[in-house]
Design an enzyme around this catalytic site. Structure first.
Site, PDB file in Angstrom:
ATOM      1  N   HIS A  32      73.261 188.183  85.920  1.00 27.33           N
ATOM      2  CA  HIS A  32      72.441 189.010  87.093  1.00 27.33           C
ATOM      3  C   HIS A  32      71.025 187.599  87.503  1.00 27.33           C
ATOM      4  O   HIS A  32      70.421 188.441  88.639  1.00 27.33           O
ATOM      5  CB  HIS A  32      71.768 190.068  86.162  1.00 27.33           C
ATOM      6  CG  HIS A  32      70.776 189.252  85.056  1.00 27.33           C
ATOM      7  ND1 HIS A  32      69.669 189.725  84.275  1.00 27.33           N
ATOM      8  CD2 HIS A  32      70.452 188.026  84.304  1.00 27.33           C
ATOM      9  CE1 HIS A  32      69.023 188.851  83.039  1.00 27.33           C
ATOM     10  NE2 HIS A  32      69.781 188.080  83.527  1.00 27.33           N
ATOM     11  N   ARG A  33      71.659 186.491  87.906  1.00 22.35           N
ATOM     12  CA  ARG A  33      70.839 185.243  88.165  1.00 22.35           C
ATOM     13  C   ARG A  33      71.179 184.731  89.731  1.00 22.35           C
ATOM     14  O   ARG A  33      71.909 183.822  88.821  1.00 22.35           O
ATOM     15  CB  ARG A  33      69.820 184.388  87.154  1.00 22.35           C
ATOM     16  CG  ARG A  33      69.094 185.852  86.066  1.00 22.35           C
ATOM     17  CD  ARG A  33      67.760 184.292  85.263  1.00 22.35           C
ATOM     18  NE  ARG A  33      68.523 183.791  84.620  1.00 22.35           N
ATOM     19  CZ  ARG A  33      68.907 182.768  84.171  1.00 22.35           C
ATOM     20  NH1 ARG A  33      68.512 181.704  85.510  1.00 22.35           N
ATOM     21  NH2 ARG A  33      69.074 181.965  83.680  1.00 22.35           N
ATOM     22  N   LYS A 109      77.352 190.076  69.040  1.00 25.56           N
ATOM     23  CA  LYS A 109      77.313 190.837  67.235  1.00 25.56           C
ATOM     24  C   LYS A 109      75.817 191.184  66.665  1.00 25.56           C
ATOM     25  O   LYS A 109      75.297 190.168  66.415  1.00 25.56           O
ATOM     26  CB  LYS A 109      77.915 188.690  66.578  1.00 25.56           C
ATOM     27  CG  LYS A 109      79.284 189.062  66.918  1.00 25.56           C
ATOM     28  CD  LYS A 109      79.403 187.410  66.770  1.00 25.56           C
ATOM     29  CE  LYS A 109      81.138 186.731  66.751  1.00 25.56           C
ATOM     30  NZ  LYS A 109      81.389 185.034  66.316  1.00 25.56           N
ATOM     31  N   LYS A 195      76.934 188.474  58.997  1.00 26.93           N
ATOM     32  CA  LYS A 195      76.766 187.436  58.873  1.00 26.93           C
ATOM     33  C   LYS A 195      75.403 186.793  59.332  1.00 26.93           C
ATOM     34  O   LYS A 195      75.204 185.583  58.788  1.00 26.93           O
ATOM     35  CB  LYS A 195      77.983 186.340  59.417  1.00 26.93           C
ATOM     36  CG  LYS A 195      78.682 186.436  60.671  1.00 26.93           C
ATOM     37  CD  LYS A 195      77.978 185.127  61.741  1.00 26.93           C
ATOM     38  CE  LYS A 195      78.236 185.696  62.922  1.00 26.93           C
ATOM     39  NZ  LYS A 195      77.259 184.878  63.665  1.00 26.93           N
ATOM     40  N   SER A 258      75.072 177.255  64.544  1.00 25.09           N
ATOM     41  CA  SER A 258      73.915 178.546  65.027  1.00 25.09           C
ATOM     42  C   SER A 258      72.699 178.390  65.360  1.00 25.09           C
ATOM     43  O   SER A 258      71.954 177.453  65.105  1.00 25.09           O
ATOM     44  CB  SER A 258      73.797 178.960  63.922  1.00 25.09           C
ATOM     45  OG  SER A 258      73.433 180.436  63.384  1.00 25.09           O
ATOM     46  N   VAL A 283      69.561 184.183  72.317  1.00 26.19           N
ATOM     47  CA  VAL A 283      69.083 185.265  71.402  1.00 26.19           C
ATOM     48  C   VAL A 283      69.807 184.751  70.204  1.00 26.19           C
ATOM     49  O   VAL A 283      70.131 184.495  70.117  1.00 26.19           O
ATOM     50  CB  VAL A 283      70.036 186.315  71.744  1.00 26.19           C
ATOM     51  CG1 VAL A 283      71.654 185.865  71.977  1.00 26.19           C
ATOM     52  CG2 VAL A 283      69.659 187.298  71.532  1.00 26.19           C
ATOM     53  N   GLU A 285      70.307 186.751  67.381  1.00 28.39           N
ATOM     54  CA  GLU A 285      70.865 188.240  66.920  1.00 28.39           C
ATOM     55  C   GLU A 285      70.184 189.188  65.886  1.00 28.39           C
ATOM     56  O   GLU A 285      70.290 189.854  65.652  1.00 28.39           O
ATOM     57  CB  GLU A 285      72.336 188.457  67.067  1.00 28.39           C
ATOM     58  CG  GLU A 285      72.717 188.874  68.843  1.00 28.39           C
ATOM     59  CD  GLU A 285      72.578 189.304  69.259  1.00 28.39           C
ATOM     60  OE1 GLU A 285      72.158 190.781  68.634  1.00 28.39           O
ATOM     61  OE2 GLU A 285      73.061 190.393  70.187  1.00 28.39           O
TER      62      GLU A 285
HETATM   63  N1  LIG Z   1      76.323 181.190  71.045  1.00 29.84           N
HETATM   64  C1  LIG Z   1      77.513 181.779  70.546  1.00 29.84           C
HETATM   65  O1  LIG Z   1      78.398 180.729  70.055  1.00 29.84           O
HETATM   66  C2  LIG Z   1      78.231 183.197  70.106  1.00 29.84           C
HETATM   67  C3  LIG Z   1      77.916 184.337  70.308  1.00 29.84           C
HETATM   68  N2  LIG Z   1      78.140 185.173  69.738  1.00 29.84           N
HETATM   69  C4  LIG Z   1      77.292 186.668  70.555  1.00 29.84           C
HETATM   70  O2  LIG Z   1      77.425 186.784  71.621  1.00 29.84           O
HETATM   71  C5  LIG Z   1      76.264 187.464  72.097  1.00 29.84           C
HETATM   72  C6  LIG Z   1      75.430 186.888  73.322  1.00 29.84           C
HETATM   73  O3  LIG Z   1      75.024 185.536  72.934  1.00 29.84           O
HETATM   74  P1  LIG Z   1      74.612 184.406  73.435  1.00 29.84           P
HETATM   75  O4  LIG Z   1      76.064 184.132  74.678  1.00 29.84           O
HETATM   76  O5  LIG Z   1      74.712 182.910  72.444  1.00 29.84           O
HETATM   77  O6  LIG Z   1      74.070 184.267  74.524  1.00 29.84           O
HETATM   78  P2  LIG Z   1      71.975 183.296  74.845  1.00 29.84           P
HETATM   79  O7  LIG Z   1      71.098 183.863  75.038  1.00 29.84           O
HETATM   80  O8  LIG Z   1      72.830 182.223  75.465  1.00 29.84           O
HETATM   81  O9  LIG Z   1      72.735 184.519  76.789  1.00 29.84           O
HETATM   82  C7  LIG Z   1      72.765 185.599  76.880  1.00 29.84           C
HETATM   83  C8  LIG Z   1      73.144 185.762  78.307  1.00 29.84           C
HETATM   84  O10 LIG Z   1      72.878 187.378  78.751  1.00 29.84           O
HETATM   85  C9  LIG Z   1      72.170 187.828  79.697  1.00 29.84           C
HETATM   86  N3  LIG Z   1      70.892 189.315  79.217  1.00 29.84           N
HETATM   87  C10 LIG Z   1      70.291 189.430  78.986  1.00 29.84           C
HETATM   88  N4  LIG Z   1      69.693 190.572  78.910  1.00 29.84           N
HETATM   89  C11 LIG Z   1      70.711 190.435  80.095  1.00 29.84           C
HETATM   90  C12 LIG Z   1      70.767 191.857  80.803  1.00 29.84           C
HETATM   91  N5  LIG Z   1      69.486 193.184  80.801  1.00 29.84           N
HETATM   92  N6  LIG Z   1      71.217 191.970  82.263  1.00 29.84           N
HETATM   93  C13 LIG Z   1      72.201 190.534  82.831  1.00 29.84           C
HETATM   94  N7  LIG Z   1      72.187 189.854  81.803  1.00 29.84           N
HETATM   95  C14 LIG Z   1      71.452 190.198  80.744  1.00 29.84           C
HETATM   96  C15 LIG Z   1      70.914 186.342  79.709  1.00 29.84           C
HETATM   97  O11 LIG Z   1      70.822 186.657  81.074  1.00 29.84           O
HETATM   98  P3  LIG Z   1      69.639 185.166  81.221  1.00 29.84           P
HETATM   99  O12 LIG Z   1      69.475 184.066  81.522  1.00 29.84           O
HETATM  100  O13 LIG Z   1      68.854 185.644  82.445  1.00 29.84           O
HETATM  101  O14 LIG Z   1      68.577 186.040  80.126  1.00 29.84           O
HETATM  102  C16 LIG Z   1      72.429 185.186  79.202  1.00 29.84           C
HETATM  103  O15 LIG Z   1      73.178 184.967  80.346  1.00 29.84           O
HETATM  104  C17 LIG Z   1      75.336 187.938  70.956  1.00 29.84           C
HETATM  105  O16 LIG Z   1      75.647 188.799  70.786  1.00 29.84           O
HETATM  106  C18 LIG Z   1      76.118 186.247  70.135  1.00 29.84           C
HETATM  107  O17 LIG Z   1      75.764 187.311  69.394  1.00 29.84           O
HETATM  108  C19 LIG Z   1      79.057 185.376  69.415  1.00 29.84           C
HETATM  109  C20 LIG Z   1      80.141 184.028  68.536  1.00 29.84           C
HETATM  110  C21 LIG Z   1      79.265 182.675  69.179  1.00 29.84           C
HETATM  111  O1  LIG Z   2      78.612 184.418  66.059  1.00 36.10           O
HETATM  112  C1  LIG Z   2      78.790 183.143  66.061  1.00 36.10           C
HETATM  113  C2  LIG Z   2      79.655 181.797  65.809  1.00 36.10           C
HETATM  114  O2  LIG Z   2      80.671 182.824  65.320  1.00 36.10           O
HETATM  115  C3  LIG Z   2      76.892 182.503  66.767  1.00 36.10           C
HETATM  116  O3  LIG Z   2      76.257 182.451  65.812  1.00 36.10           O
HETATM  117  P1  LIG Z   2      74.885 182.485  66.546  1.00 36.10           P
HETATM  118  O4  LIG Z   2      74.193 183.392  67.564  1.00 36.10           O
HETATM  119  O5  LIG Z   2      74.507 181.898  64.962  1.00 36.10           O
HETATM  120  O6  LIG Z   2      74.520 180.482  66.933  1.00 36.10           O
END
Ligand SMILES: NC(=O)C1=CN([C@@H]2O[C@H](COP(=O)(O)OP(=O)(O)OC[C@H]3O[C@@H](n4cnc5c(N)ncnc54)[C@H](OP(=O)(O)O)[C@@H]3O)[C@@H](O)[C@H]2O)C=CC1
Ligand SMILES: O=C(CO)COP(=O)(O)O
Length: 336
Positions: A32-33, A109, A195, A258, A283, A285
């Protein structure tokens, strides 16, 4: 050729999209950016979320969701839990406009506060069922920072439609990235969400200076809590012994990559939750999930001492050391 639209360009959406693009899958990542779209397309980077990583030149970022989703076989949502409803509603409008049906997957998650709904249940509430053939989740031990570097990773894809989970499996599989499938969507989602609570606690222990005995005790007793919430909600107990359960608990509860572990670690060092959230820029979570599960236990006759202790620390200003003492001096009992 399979086309995948990834919705969300944070660390995990970008790492998954990049993994698929390197496999010659057609991938449009929606952000969205607009500045981030330009950064990915012109410099092949996403510096805020994955500093130093060079992305595949085949990965195309798109600011218009309708363009990203048009003709996609698979839509993969990877935004934080709190954004699932709004992004899901936008997706619903796009799919209705396009009169299109897709395999719908997510890799988020968390659990929703108040309703205690899982991500797929939230999606079901906002996306009309005629617009997707099935729902699946990508779960398991997988930090974006490690995946983007090509570190060896195995994940599990949960879903009841074997043809759909096989499509997802094929888009992601490589010599470095091994996706398994399972039929337990519910358990795979829950393992990934729950977790994070325990990982916060594990970080706190290490931040306070406790050792691996303490971490092993917390992770193991934490797994008991994850399994009992899972059983109450209808998950298969064996899912908690797989990648989406203990696998993810190990990686999130032990790795400085993490966000949840790091947040706990900083709080163990004396930082406030507000400070930690401001500085993380991504985030965490587990913070919201603790509250959702604490609320759920109140109405479902569950005994979740670790979750309760973490809720007290995060929401009631309890001291971590006091909560550890309470946990260690509970009435003695048999291991269950
Ligand atoms: N990071 C990891 O290693 C892992 C993450 N996950 C899970 O994946 C999910 C996402 O995590 P992660 O990628 O780390 O999160 P991040 O915080 O890294 O990124 C979140 C993304 O979502 C966007 N976003 C947030 N709100 C909105 C919205 N309303 N509309 C459009 N885009 C939006 C953010 O945009 P903006 O930049 O503008 O804020 C950003 O691009 C979580 O549930 C996490 O637990 C699962 C496994 C691994
Ligand atoms: O789910 C994850 C790894 O499997 C990512 O965990 P974190 O959001 O704590 O980085």
């Amino acid at each position: 050729m399979t086309k995948v639209a990834v919705l969300g360009a944070g660390s995990w959406g970008t790492a998954l999209a990049n993994t698929m693009a390197k496999n010659n899958v057609v991938v449009n990542i929606w952000s969205h950016r607009v500045d981030q779209v330009d950064e990915i397309n012109q410099r092949h980077q996403n510096d805020h979320y994955l500093p130093g990583a060079t992305l595949s030149e085949k990965l195309l970022a798109v600011a218009d969701m309708q363009v990203a989703v048009a003709d996609a076989d698979v839509v993969l949502m990877v935004v934080p839990t709190k954004a699932i409803r709004s992004v899901g509603s936008q997706l619903a409008e796009v799919l209705q406009n396009l009169d299109q049906q897709v395999i719908l997957a997510h890799a988020t998650k968390g659990l929703e506060q108040g309703t205690h709904l899982r991500i797929s249940q939230m999606i079901e509430e906002v996306v009309p069922s005629e617009n997707y053939s099935s729902l699946a989740v990508i779960s398991g031990p997988s930090h974006a920072e490690d995946v983007i570097k090509g570190d060896l990773t195995a994940v599990s894809i949960g879903g009841t439609d074997e043809a759909a989970t096989a499509v997802l499996q094929k888009t992601l599989a490589s010599e470095n990235f091994r996706p398994y499938t399972n039929h337990d969507l519910l358990g795979s989602e829950l393992g990934g969400a729950l977790k994070n609570i325990i990982a916060l606690g594990s970080g706190m222990l290490v931040g306070l200076g406790y050792g691996v005995n303490a971490q092993a005790a917390l992770l193991t007793r934490g797994l008991v809590e994850m399994r009992s919430v899972g059983q109450k909600m209808g998950a298969k107990p064996e899912t908690f012994l797989g990648l989406a359960g203990i696998g993810d608990l190990i990686v999130t509860g032990m790795s400085p990559n993490s966000r949840n572990y790091r947040a706990g670690f900083a709080m163990g060092h004396g930082q406030s939750l507000n400070q930690v959230q401001e500085e993380m820029g991504m985030v965490i979570e587990g913070v919201n999930t603790v509250k959702a599960v604490y609320e759920y236990q109140q109405t479902h006759q569950l005994d979740l001492p670790i979750t309760t202790a973490l809720y007290q620390v995060l929401y009631e200003e309890a001291q971590i050391e006091d909560q550890i003492k309470l946990l260690m001096t509970r009435p003695l009992k048999a291991e269950d």
